[in-house]
Design an enzyme around this catalytic site. Structure first.
Site, PDB file in Angstrom:
ATOM      1  N   GLY A   8      -4.061   0.073  11.889  1.00 31.15           N
ATOM      2  CA  GLY A   8      -3.796  -0.733  10.700  1.00 31.15           C
ATOM      3  C   GLY A   8      -4.498  -2.076  10.775  1.00 31.15           C
ATOM      4  O   GLY A   8      -3.992  -3.106  10.324  1.00 31.15           O
ATOM      5  N   GLN A  12      -2.482  -6.771   6.219  1.00 36.45           N
ATOM      6  CA  GLN A  12      -2.193  -8.207   6.171  1.00 36.45           C
ATOM      7  C   GLN A  12      -2.076  -8.800   7.575  1.00 36.45           C
ATOM      8  O   GLN A  12      -2.638  -9.847   7.865  1.00 36.45           O
ATOM      9  CB  GLN A  12      -0.863  -8.460   5.415  1.00 36.45           C
ATOM     10  CG  GLN A  12      -0.569  -9.952   5.245  1.00 36.45           C
ATOM     11  CD  GLN A  12       0.900 -10.273   4.984  1.00 36.45           C
ATOM     12  OE1 GLN A  12       1.772  -9.440   5.215  1.00 36.45           O
ATOM     13  NE2 GLN A  12       1.174 -11.473   4.521  1.00 36.45           N
ATOM     14  N   ILE A  35      -7.986   3.561   8.322  1.00 36.95           N
ATOM     15  CA  ILE A  35      -7.996   4.864   7.643  1.00 36.95           C
ATOM     16  C   ILE A  35      -9.096   4.852   6.579  1.00 36.95           C
ATOM     17  O   ILE A  35      -9.413   3.775   6.042  1.00 36.95           O
ATOM     18  CB  ILE A  35      -6.619   5.201   7.010  1.00 36.95           C
ATOM     19  CG1 ILE A  35      -6.120   4.084   6.103  1.00 36.95           C
ATOM     20  CG2 ILE A  35      -5.596   5.551   8.074  1.00 36.95           C
ATOM     21  CD1 ILE A  35      -4.875   4.453   5.312  1.00 36.95           C
ATOM     22  N   TYR A 143      12.687   1.223   3.965  1.00 39.83           N
ATOM     23  CA  TYR A 143      11.917   0.352   4.867  1.00 39.83           C
ATOM     24  C   TYR A 143      12.804  -0.091   6.021  1.00 39.83           C
ATOM     25  O   TYR A 143      12.433   0.009   7.189  1.00 39.83           O
ATOM     26  CB  TYR A 143      11.415  -0.871   4.095  1.00 39.83           C
ATOM     27  CG  TYR A 143      10.641  -1.874   4.903  1.00 39.83           C
ATOM     28  CD1 TYR A 143      11.186  -3.116   5.217  1.00 39.83           C
ATOM     29  CD2 TYR A 143       9.346  -1.601   5.322  1.00 39.83           C
ATOM     30  CE1 TYR A 143      10.471  -4.045   5.942  1.00 39.83           C
ATOM     31  CE2 TYR A 143       8.623  -2.533   6.048  1.00 39.83           C
ATOM     32  CZ  TYR A 143       9.188  -3.755   6.352  1.00 39.83           C
ATOM     33  OH  TYR A 143       8.466  -4.687   7.078  1.00 39.83           O
TER      34      TYR A 143
HETATM   35  C1  VAH Z   1       8.187  -7.151   3.105  1.00 39.06           C
HETATM   36  N1  VAH Z   1       6.555  -8.718   4.007  1.00 39.06           N
HETATM   37  O1  VAH Z   1       8.485  -8.018   2.293  1.00 39.06           O
HETATM   38  C2  VAH Z   1       7.407  -7.584   4.354  1.00 39.06           C
HETATM   39  C3  VAH Z   1       8.320  -7.991   5.470  1.00 39.06           C
HETATM   40  C4  VAH Z   1      10.331  -9.338   6.136  1.00 39.06           C
HETATM   41  C5  VAH Z   1       9.392  -8.960   5.040  1.00 39.06           C
HETATM   42  O2  VAH Z   1       8.895  -6.944   6.121  1.00 39.06           O
HETATM   43  O3  VAH Z   1       8.486  -5.991   2.964  1.00 39.06           O
END
Ligand code: VAH
Length: 318
Positions: A8, A12, A35, A143
């Site tokens: 990756g 960012q 990738i 996430y």
């Molecule tokens: C997001 N920038 O907003 C990421 C990060 C803590 C935030 O994990 O998903």
């Protein structure tokens, strides 16, 4: 000397981390994994080797590790919180199926592994103020679920197989180099672009919503310092709370207006981003990182704002 693979490397964090690692260990010692469609460009392409490194392709990772005698892997492959909610199965495939491949390759080839976690690994039932290092983690986003699983699977590979896994829980990372891609904290980067371009900023996060943030140079140093830390001093491994500042939108807006007095902002709250932001901590307790490997931030809100406006003006206005 270390031989490092960054999976990756054009994202960012990855784009700046690869550059920082090459400055520290030598360009030839850091392979920029990418990738197809997200190839390294410019200095990233010219300053060292690169290779297609799809985290969902274990064989491909293994051949890179063997060819370049890799001993350390920074695994930055992930979908960020907002994009992940729209593609939960892909988020898991990259975040966890991919992590499994990385850990297996690391186990077979004796590599150390850094896979970042996030404040997103906490949820609404976590204590929000000075969130402890060890506490409840019941996130409501895919996430967050994938980041808790990342922490637990990385710990498992350390405990069961002795793989040297380490990570931090990153707060929102702010940088002027590579724009963020689909996160809840992206507003704290986008606001600077609007200010420098002389545009009114429509803030998607409601007034009063505090989140932990960090300037990217501190984030890069946190990852590299942890990977160089004396393992005998580590009580924790995956993932250390680290933070530099915590602010609501009105605070960063006020700080920018000290330098750009004509800058304007209003609120156009994004319901998904807002609900995610409200489930995350208001502030982290990062004592464990400070005590176990000497973590400390160098940038606060004022110094980050000054540097971001200066560097972004040079980048956008020449
Ligand atoms: C997001 N920038 O907003 C990421 C990060 C803590 C935030 O994990 O998903």
């Amino acid at each position: 000397m270390k031989n490092i693979l960054v999976i990756g490397s054009t994202g960012q964090i990855g784009s700046e981390l690869t550059t920082a690692l090459r400055a520290c260990y030598g360009g030839d010692h850091v392979v920029a994994g990418y990738i197809p469609g997200a190839e390294p460009k410019g200095e990233l392409a010219e300053s060292g080797p690169s290779a297609i490194a799809d985290v969902t392709n274990g064989e491909q990772l293994a051949s890179i590790v063997r060819e370049h005698q890799i001993d350390t892997i920074y695994n930055l492959a992930a979908l960020l919180s907002v994009v992940a909610e729209q593609k939960p199965r892909l988020a898991w495939k990259i975040g966890i199926d991919g992590l499994w491949n990385v850990l297996e390759v690391a186990r077979e080839n004796k590599c150390a592994v850094f896979t970042p976690s996030s404040i997103g690994s906490f949820g609404p039932s976590t204590p929000h103020e000075l969130t402890p290092q060890d506490t409840i983690q019941r996130p409501k986003t895919i996430y967050g679920v994938s980041k808790v699983a990342t922490e637990l699977l990385s710990d498992y590979y350390y405990t069961k197989y002795g793989v040297d896994t380490r990570s931090v829980r990153f707060p929102g990372l702010i940088s002027y180099v590579t724009p963020p891609g689909g996160g809840t904290t992206d507003y704290a980067v986008d606001i600077f672009y609007a200010a420098v371009r002389g545009e009114k900023f429509h803030c998607p996060i409601a007034k009063g919503t505090r989140m932990d943030m960090m300037y990217m140079p501190d984030g890069l140093r946190a990852a590299m310092d942890l990977m160089e830390a004396n393992p005998d001093k580590l009580i924790h491994r995956n993932g250390f709370n680290v933070t530099a500042m915590s602010f609501p939108p009105e605070k960063i807006y006020a700080e920018i207006r000290k330098r750009v007095p004509e800058f304007e902002m209003d609120y156009q709250v994004d319901p998904l981003k807002q609900s995610i932001a409200e489930s995350w901590p208001d502030s982290l307790d990062d004592t464990a990182a400070r005590e176990e490997w000497g973590w400390h931030p160098n940038f606060g809100l004022a110094s980050m704002t000054r540097d971001m406006l200066e560097k972004l003006s040079q980048k956008l206005l020449g």
